[in-house]
Design a protein around this motif. Structure first.
Motif, short mmCIF file in Angstrom:
data_model
loop_
_atom_site.label_atom_id
_atom_site.label_comp_id
_atom_site.label_asym_id
_atom_site.label_seq_id
_atom_site.Cartn_x
_atom_site.Cartn_y
_atom_site.Cartn_z
N LYS A 17 42.15 43.26 38.49
CA LYS A 17 41.21 44.39 38.50
C LYS A 17 40.83 44.88 39.88
O LYS A 17 40.81 44.12 40.84
N ALA A 69 39.99 39.07 34.59
CA ALA A 69 39.01 39.94 33.91
C ALA A 69 37.73 39.17 33.59
O ALA A 69 36.62 39.69 33.79
N HIS A 75 33.90 40.00 34.92
CA HIS A 75 32.70 40.14 34.07
C HIS A 75 31.65 39.09 34.44
O HIS A 75 30.45 39.37 34.37
N THR A 123 42.06 41.30 28.17
CA THR A 123 41.46 41.87 29.37
C THR A 123 40.45 42.93 28.95
O THR A 123 40.63 43.59 27.92
N ASP A 156 37.59 46.04 30.51
CA ASP A 156 37.18 46.84 31.68
C ASP A 156 35.68 47.11 31.63
O ASP A 156 34.94 46.28 31.13
#
Ligand code: DP6
Length: 351
Positions: free
Chosen positions: A34, A262, A266, A303, A305
């Protein structure tokens, strides 16, 4: 392609085109390593390099027409006049294109996404990649793909990668105080990959616009999260390992790295103050389902976003089985199966 950079260093006009009006198409991309955090907000320079797969679903089409009668740009987004932040971002981008082209004519922009805007489904990636292609053509610019990628980056960081099809890496570039040098070194390019035959199963658990924009969430994470720097350091290693895994066609390794990258992103957001939490109970249900699929022997990796939606990387041959399992785990989710898609392209232009 890195060796090409000096030759295409400036966003200069290579061959003057006819200009005036142009229609372009671009697809979103999903990052497997990312991009999260800018070291320069104005130039949209990231803290870390990132790597993505461009999809073959959810394209954005953008039409740009120069209009001598206008005193300001007119922007339509999904059939309605754009306002506030969306209008500001498009107009600022057009200013940049006008500066490069040495033109001051205003433009009419009509852009449509085939997916919910601002829901963590990469609409800004396809949006600014399509706008970069259409606007440069309308203003008579012909840019090398590297320069086009750098330009798209200024609209939205992830858009730099949607200029290319398949897998693309966006280089963070050199850390230097010289703005021009830093700008030149930060662009995307295709990544060599053995044939993985990948699919991304997209589980849209919520298509509503997110409460905190990714721009604000990244800013907050960089400024306040004690986990941001450790994640960024790990992400640099993730990129190298993922490039090697792509080259040897090792989907399980690619997926494993994507999932941990990912989750780490987070985690960094959750540790921001105040916390940014995009993951919902439905997200967790899909994450659990993917763990179960792996226990059952299916190579599937999650994954997420800037939103609650989950994208599951797997072999294309397993995609229907994965999609079905996700539908059972999150019955209210809408599930799509995507494959690798093409780079941004010009559909037509006129004078
Ligand atoms: C979580 O590219 O939308 O999707 O540069 O501020 O426009 P701006 O951000 P944007 O952020 C994308 C963040 C991400 C991860 C990624 O695509 O790499």
């Amino acid at each position: 392609m890195r060796g090409d950079t000096p030759a295409v260093g400036t966003l200069r006009l290579l061959t003057p085109g006819p200009g005036r009006s142009a229609l372009a198409l671009a697809h979103p991309n999903i990052a497997l390593v990312k991009y999260w955090g800018k070291r320069d907000e104005r130039l949209v320079l990231p803290w870390t390099s990132s790597l993505s797969m461009t999809l073959d679903v959810f394209p954005t089409t953008t039409w740009v027409r120069l209009d001598p009668s206008l005193t300001r740009d007119r922007v339509t987004l999904n059939g309605a006049p754009a306002t506030d932040e969306a209008l500001h971002r498009v107009t600022a981008f057009l200013e940049l294109v006008r500066e490069i082209a040495g033109r001051d004519r205003r433009a009419v922009v009509d852009t449509s996404n085939t997916v919910a805007t601002g829901a963590g489904l990469a609409s800004s990636a396809s949006g600014f990649a399509a706008l970069a292609v259409a606007a440069t053509a309308a203003y008579g610019l012909r840019l090398h793909p590297t320069a086009l990628s750098r330009l798209a980056r200024r609209g939205s960081g992830s858009a730099s990668r949607s200029v290319f099809g398949g897998f693309a890496v966006w280089h963070a570039g050199r850390d230097t105080d010289a703005a021009e040098e830093a700008d030149l070194a930060s662009y995307a390019e295709p990544v060599p990959a053995a044939d993985l035959d990948p699919a991304l199963v997209v589980a849209v658990v919520d298509s509503g616009a997110k409460a905190v924009s990714s721009r604000e969430a990244m800013r907050r994470t960089v400024a306040t999260s004690p986990l941001f720097r450790p994640w960024a350091a790990a992400s640099r290693g993730d990129l190298d390992t993922m490039r090697a895994a792509l080259q040897r066609g090792d989907l399980a390794a690619v997926g494993d790295i994507a999932e941990r990258n990912a989750l780490g992103m987070h985690a960094a957001m959750l540790a921001a103050r105040p916390a940014v939490r995009y993951l919902s109970p439905d997200t967790i249900a899909v994450l659990d389902c993917v763990l179960q699929l792996r226990r059952d022997g299916v190579a599937a990796y999650s994954t997420m976003d800037a939103g609650p939606n989950v994208k599951v990387l797997c072999h294309r041959a397993d995609a229907e089985q994965v999609a079905e399992a996700v539908r059972v785990a999150a019955p209210q989710a809408t599930v799509f199966v995507a494959g690798p898609g093409p780079g941004a392209r010009l559909l037509s232009e006129g004078s």
